[in-house]
Design an enzyme around this catalytic site. Sequence first.
Site, PDB file in Angstrom:
ATOM      1  N   HIS A 122      -1.358   0.371  -9.864  1.00 29.47           N
ATOM      2  CA  HIS A 122      -1.994  -0.582  -8.941  1.00 29.47           C
ATOM      3  C   HIS A 122      -2.648  -1.727  -9.697  1.00 29.47           C
ATOM      4  CE1 HIS A 122      -4.050  -1.003  -4.734  1.00 29.47           C
ATOM      5  NE2 HIS A 122      -3.803  -2.187  -5.260  1.00 29.47           N
ATOM      6  N   GLU A 126      -3.724   7.437  -4.427  1.00 32.48           N
ATOM      7  CA  GLU A 126      -4.107   6.926  -5.759  1.00 32.48           C
ATOM      8  C   GLU A 126      -5.445   7.517  -6.215  1.00 32.48           C
ATOM      9  OE1 GLU A 126      -2.055   2.588  -4.790  1.00 32.48           O
ATOM     10  OE2 GLU A 126      -4.118   2.676  -5.556  1.00 32.48           O
ATOM     11  N   ARG A 143       0.847  -1.187   0.000  1.00 40.55           N
ATOM     12  CA  ARG A 143       0.000   0.000   0.000  1.00 40.55           C
ATOM     13  C   ARG A 143       0.879   1.233   0.000  1.00 40.55           C
ATOM     14  NH1 ARG A 143      -3.385  -2.769  -1.497  1.00 40.55           N
ATOM     15  NH2 ARG A 143      -5.496  -3.172  -0.693  1.00 40.55           N
TER      16      ARG A 143
HETATM   17  C1  8YV Z   1      -7.312  -4.728  -5.470  1.00 42.14           C
HETATM   18  C2  8YV Z   1      -5.545  -5.011  -3.954  1.00 42.14           C
HETATM   19  O1  8YV Z   1      -8.157  -5.592  -4.909  1.00 42.14           O
HETATM   20  O2  8YV Z   1      -6.241  -7.118  -3.276  1.00 42.14           O
HETATM   21  C3  8YV Z   1      -5.833  -6.027  -2.926  1.00 42.14           C
HETATM   22  O3  8YV Z   1      -5.658  -5.725  -1.718  1.00 42.14           O
HETATM   23  O4  8YV Z   1      -5.070  -3.978  -3.669  1.00 42.14           O
HETATM   24  C4  8YV Z   1      -5.915  -5.246  -5.330  1.00 42.14           C
HETATM   25  O5  8YV Z   1      -5.850  -6.568  -5.674  1.00 42.14           O
HETATM   26  C5  8YV Z   1      -7.712  -4.561  -6.815  1.00 42.14           C
HETATM   27  O6  8YV Z   1      -6.914  -3.544  -7.267  1.00 42.14           O
HETATM   28  C6  8YV Z   1      -9.191  -4.231  -7.044  1.00 42.14           C
HETATM   29  O7  8YV Z   1      -9.976  -4.112  -6.019  1.00 42.14           O
END
Ligand code: 8YV
Length: 321
Positions: free
Chosen positions: A284, A266, A237
Amino acid sequence: MAQPKPTLLQQFNFPLPEQGQARLEQAFTIIRPWEAADADAAIQQHRDSITVLLSSALTSTPAELIDRLPNLHAICSVGVGYDSIDVLHAQGKGIQVSNTPDVLNDCVADMAWALILGTARNIAPADRYVRSNQWSMQNMFPLSTKVTGKKLGIVGLGRVGQAIAERAAGFKMQLRYHNRKARVDVPWEYAGSLLELASWADILVLATVGGAATRHLVDRPVLDALGPQGILVNIARGSVVDEAALVLALQEGRLGAAGLDVFEAEPHVPDALKSLDNVLLQPHVASATVETRRDMFNLLVDNAIAFAQTGKVINLVPPLR
Ligand code: 8YV
């Protein structure tokens, strides 16, 4: 007399796989606030009947929204990370929260390695160099950095971190990791402090959870410990890194390079990062493959339907307190 279908609030408007959408339609009456002229009014109108909420790792589900839904019993989220949801508040009200772990480990780990190799070997600048016709026998592209045999540090040896570590064997790398506490079930050496790991590592990969507990875990002292030859890779993150300190460290040459798939605000990415050649940027997309997103959404739907049928989600987020 057929039982009325439970009501589900779908917070995000990105498309589900057809089959998943059909299964949800069959099991639930679905409220899509973004389709209404007034999204808030739409939620208000159905506030008493909504028992399940669909969220995502990138969708904010604050306590304020949870409190508006008196009969909410489950929040099902797509993604492994749940720092965008006030899970503590939900769990405090006896609301189950589910995520979609494991199905994305491989693709997220693959992206970590793409960023390691792409950053160390200057893949994007070299691509731009060729496309801009700069390549000539007199003007060879500068040398890059070898990856094989280097020292790899992993911050957050969870499911994704372990998938990254397992891939390191092919690169004959020494590997150490830092977690809140050492794991007894892995062959890699534990580093008791992040600072010590950063000063040892050539390449530091972040695979921790997001949220308050890890906010700015990687700050100036850690960046300086990684050093002018060091490479930072983040697939966790953006909040885990003090982004302003990262920009300064790169601009002042106190950090060698960075490969980033996540950012603090983001989709906003600081221009200062965009202007640096020793930074590889991704929007991302670590889990964004056809196969993995299909599996993530199908698992999301499995959790919601399991709750509707049994009163229990499948991938319950463990109690945070
Ligand atoms: C998001 C992510 O889920 O799984 C996670 O924690 O950050 C990504 O896989 C994806 O970008 C869409 O929700």
